[in-house]
Design a protein around this motif. Structure first.
Motif, PDB file in Angstrom:
ATOM      1  N   UNK A   1       0.843  -1.196   0.000  1.00  0.00           N
ATOM      2  CA  UNK A   1       0.000   0.000   0.000  1.00  0.00           C
ATOM      3  C   UNK A   1       0.880   1.249   0.000  1.00  0.00           C
ATOM      4  N   UNK A   2       1.539   1.548  -1.111  1.00  0.00           N
ATOM      5  CA  UNK A   2       2.411   2.715  -1.141  1.00  0.00           C
ATOM      6  C   UNK A   2       1.612   3.994  -0.987  1.00  0.00           C
ATOM      7  N   UNK A   3       2.264   4.993  -0.371  1.00  0.00           N
ATOM      8  CA  UNK A   3       1.599   6.276  -0.132  1.00  0.00           C
ATOM      9  C   UNK A   3       2.436   7.389  -0.742  1.00  0.00           C
ATOM     10  N   UNK A   4       2.449   7.505  -2.078  1.00  0.00           N
ATOM     11  CA  UNK A   4       3.319   8.497  -2.706  1.00  0.00           C
ATOM     12  C   UNK A   4       2.831   9.910  -2.489  1.00  0.00           C
TER      13      UNK A   4
ATOM     14  N   UNK B   1       7.224   8.955  -6.159  1.00  0.00           N
ATOM     15  CA  UNK B   1       8.158   9.506  -5.200  1.00  0.00           C
ATOM     16  C   UNK B   1       7.449   9.595  -3.854  1.00  0.00           C
ATOM     17  N   UNK B   2       7.924   8.843  -2.901  1.00  0.00           N
ATOM     18  CA  UNK B   2       7.302   8.819  -1.590  1.00  0.00           C
ATOM     19  C   UNK B   2       7.624  10.095  -0.829  1.00  0.00           C
ATOM     20  N   UNK B   3       6.635  10.590  -0.121  1.00  0.00           N
ATOM     21  CA  UNK B   3       6.875  11.789   0.672  1.00  0.00           C
ATOM     22  C   UNK B   3       7.785  11.452   1.848  1.00  0.00           C
ATOM     23  N   UNK B   4       8.546  12.437   2.307  1.00  0.00           N
ATOM     24  CA  UNK B   4       9.382  12.241   3.472  1.00  0.00           C
ATOM     25  C   UNK B   4      10.857  12.455   3.204  1.00  0.00           C
TER      26      UNK B   4
ATOM     27  N   UNK C   1       6.428   9.603  11.668  1.00  0.00           N
ATOM     28  CA  UNK C   1       7.670   8.871  11.929  1.00  0.00           C
ATOM     29  C   UNK C   1       8.000   7.918  10.797  1.00  0.00           C
ATOM     30  N   UNK C   2       6.954   7.373  10.158  1.00  0.00           N
ATOM     31  CA  UNK C   2       7.185   6.443   9.053  1.00  0.00           C
ATOM     32  C   UNK C   2       7.757   7.129   7.822  1.00  0.00           C
ATOM     33  N   UNK C   3       7.623   8.450   7.751  1.00  0.00           N
ATOM     34  CA  UNK C   3       8.093   9.184   6.571  1.00  0.00           C
ATOM     35  C   UNK C   3       9.568   9.563   6.658  1.00  0.00           C
TER      36      UNK C   3
END
Length: 618
Positions: free
Chosen positions: A425-428, A443-446, A476-478
């Motif tokens: 479940x990617x959260x770009x 591109x994933x945020x963070x 924290x996950x980012x």
């Protein structure tokens, strides 16, 4: 038989090593001074064996080893007794691992000890006080092994009518063969390796310098036949010898100025050339001996006499004074004065009377010396024992902080296990499309931080908290922080490339590497920049490690990048250090206090804020 101006060989080797240790930027290749010593030892020992065999028709191996031990051990013990108590003057961090270092030096196995510990980060945080005794270990191993080989060879040809001539030929070819094998083994250990220390410090891999000297000692010896002496005294040969001497000494100085320890050239060509130039130097001086009427001036002769003691004392005294005196030039001057003083004491009161010369001849030293030396040794032993037993912890303060950092890194990896399985479940943040080539990439945020021991030593938990506070839009996950002690720049870049292939690299990529840079690593940074996919912003942390000129090259290269690329920002940690060096620890690489740790991660936070106003890579 004393060869006139052989003092030049010892003196040049010593001067190269001293400049290399005191001023590495001036003479980065001065470590070849050790190869000068090696070649001279190989020549002298083999020539002495040949001379002894020609005179007596035999070779007593145990007596030979006894003489070597009596020559080297008293000065070594004296150096340990004199320097160990001085460690009370500097940080207790230098005492960590000291019992093993001392035992390795006394047991002539420092090279093996350093090879075993050199791959771990603990061995690189602070310089070992007695690391320089690795070369003594190599020499002692040479005495033991080569002496045994010579004893067997001379025993086998004892009944030969031309045994002296046969001994020279056999020892020449054996030593030459061993030199070739040793050189090839060094290539096996160093080719393609970023850290060539194991190949450099190994007895079997660095024996070629000694064996080339041994080959010359076998054929030339100390004394020569009258026909050869007449050839050496001829005017054409004298001119040739002078030219060879100038060429060899000039070549050694040139290599010392131009060579670099981490360069492939050094191990493939540099060290063998240095060994060959040393042999040429020894040969030319030996040839000139036949025509030179007077011995060398006393300053040169004295420097040669105390060269062994100066080699022993200079490194621990330099470390001690470098910690006590902030000005590096004055630290060098103090270390040099202390080295000369202790070396003169060692030579006249330890090496001459107790180093084998009088004992071997069966003469007793002066009675007046005995109580003085006994008192000195008693006090030295007591203080040394107390110093060594002061070690209460297995790790120094920096290592303890790094160990805690490793805990937080591992916790971070566990907390982000969902991120690792991002395919579910990617959260770009966004999907960036390049108009030029039509490519698109999620591109994933963070923020992703790849660092080395400096990152860990600056407090992973504090850095994470500071990043979350500075960028409340991220969870924290980012924020991913991946750091490891002693991580080479290339290894970190490979990990970042792998993360990019797996599409787990965050939008803000922080390259906090370069402390452990090797030759031409700045080109590898450029390659990563070229391969970085669209949609990212890159923050490069300018490393600070003045002992590594490749790290300096990487730093200067990083500083040029923002003017070339709009998506790159520099977090200039090196400049922060130059503004206030008190933020560093005693190893002059890592942050040394909570204030220094804060400066480090705030430097990165500031750069990320600056990058927010810039465009992403397109």
């Amino acid at each position: 038989m004393k060869i006139k101006y052989f003092s030049l060989v010892r003196s040049l080797g010593l001067i190269l090593v001293l400049i290399y240790h005191f001023f590495p930027n001036i003479m980065p290749g001065g470590f070849i001074g050790v190869d000068v010593f090696f070649a001279f030892s190989g020549y002298l020992i083999t020539a002495l064996i040949i001379e002894k065999y020609k005179g007596t028709g035999g070779f007593e191996y145990l007596s030979f080893i006894k003489r070597r031990v009596l020559r080297l051990m008293p000065a070594l013990v004296f150096m340990l007794f004199c320097t160990l108590p001085l460690l009370f003057l500097i940080s207790p961090d230098f005492l960590v691992g000291l019992p093993k270092q001392t035992a390795a030096a006394l047991g002539w196995v420092t090279n093996f000890y350093e090879m075993e510990t050199g791959g771990s980060y603990e061995a690189r945080l602070l310089p070992h006080l007695y690391v320089h005794t690795w070369s003594l270990a190599v020499e002692m191993h040479f005495y033991i092994i080569w002496g045994l080989i010579a004893a067997v060879v001379l025993l086998l040809i004892k009944k030969s009518a031309k045994r002296a001539s046969l001994a020279k030929k056999l020892l020449f070819f054996i030593s030459l063969g061993l030199a070739v094998i040793s050189y090839l083994y060094m290539q096996m250990l160093t080719q393609g390796k970023q850290d060539p220390s194991a190949g450099y410090m190994g007895t079997n891999s660095h024996a070629f310098s000694i064996m080339l000297g041994a080959a010359l000692g076998a054929v030339l010896g100390l004394s020569c036949e009258e026909r050869t002496a007449q050839l050496f005294r001829s005017i054409p040969f004298r001119i040739l010898s002078v030219l060879l001497l100038i060429f060899s000494m000039g070549g050694l100085v040139y290599l010392s100025i131009t060579m670099d320890f981490s360069a492939a050239f050094t191990f493939k060509y540099g060290l063998p050339i240095a060994a060959e130039l040393s042999v040429i130097m020894i040969f030319s001086i030996r040839a000139l001996h036949e025509s030179i009427k007077s011995f060398e001036p006393w300053p040169l002769a004295t420097l040669s006499d105390i060269s062994y003691s100066m080699y022993l004392f200079h490194w621990p005294l330099y470390i001690i004074f470098n910690q006590l005196i902030k000005n590096s030039i004055w630290a060098v001057i103090a270390a040099l004065i202390g080295t000369i003083g202790f070396s003169l004491l060692s030579y006249f009161f330890i090496e001459k009377p107790f180093g084998g010369k009088l004992l071997i001849k069966g003469k007793a030293p002066s009675p007046a010396l005995l109580p003085c030396v006994a008192l000195l040794l008693f006090v030295g032993i007591g203080l040394s024992f107390f110093t060594i037993t002061r070690v209460a912890q297995p790790k120094n303060s920096i290592e303890q902080r790094l160990q805690m950092g490793y805990v937080h890194v591992n916790v971070s990896k566990i907390e982000n296990i969902g991120f690792i399985a991002h395919e579910i479940n990617p959260d770009p943040l966004h999907r960036f499309s390049s108009e030029d080539d039509g490519r698109s990439s999620a591109v994933l945020k963070g923020i992703t931080v790849y660092g080395d021991s400096v990152t860990i030593g600056s407090g992973i938990n504090h850095m994470r908290s500071a990043l979350l506070e500075a960028f409340p839009q991220y969870s924290s996950d980012d924020i991913i922080i991946d750091a490891k002690g002693s991580r080479p720049l290339q290894t970190g870049l490979d990990l970042m490339s792998q993360a990019q292939r797996e599409t787990v690299l965050r939008e803000y990529v922080v390259l906090a590497l370069g402390t452990n840079a090797f030759l031409n690593d700045y080109k590898k940074v450029q390659q990563f920049i070229d391969e970085l996919e669209p949609g990212h912003r890159l923050i490069v942390v300018a490393p600070y490690n003045e002992a590594n000129k490749e790290a300096i090259a990487v730093r200067e290269f990083m500083r040029t990048l923002p003017s070339k690329y709009s998506f790159i920002t520099v977090a200039d940690w090196a400049q922060e250090v130059l503004n206030d060096k008190s933020i560093l620890s005693i190893d002059k690489v890592h942050a040394g206090s909570s204030a220094g740790m804060k400066v480090y991660y705030n430097c990165i936070i500031k750069a990320i804020h600056e990058a927010e106003s810039k465009d992403v890579k397109r």
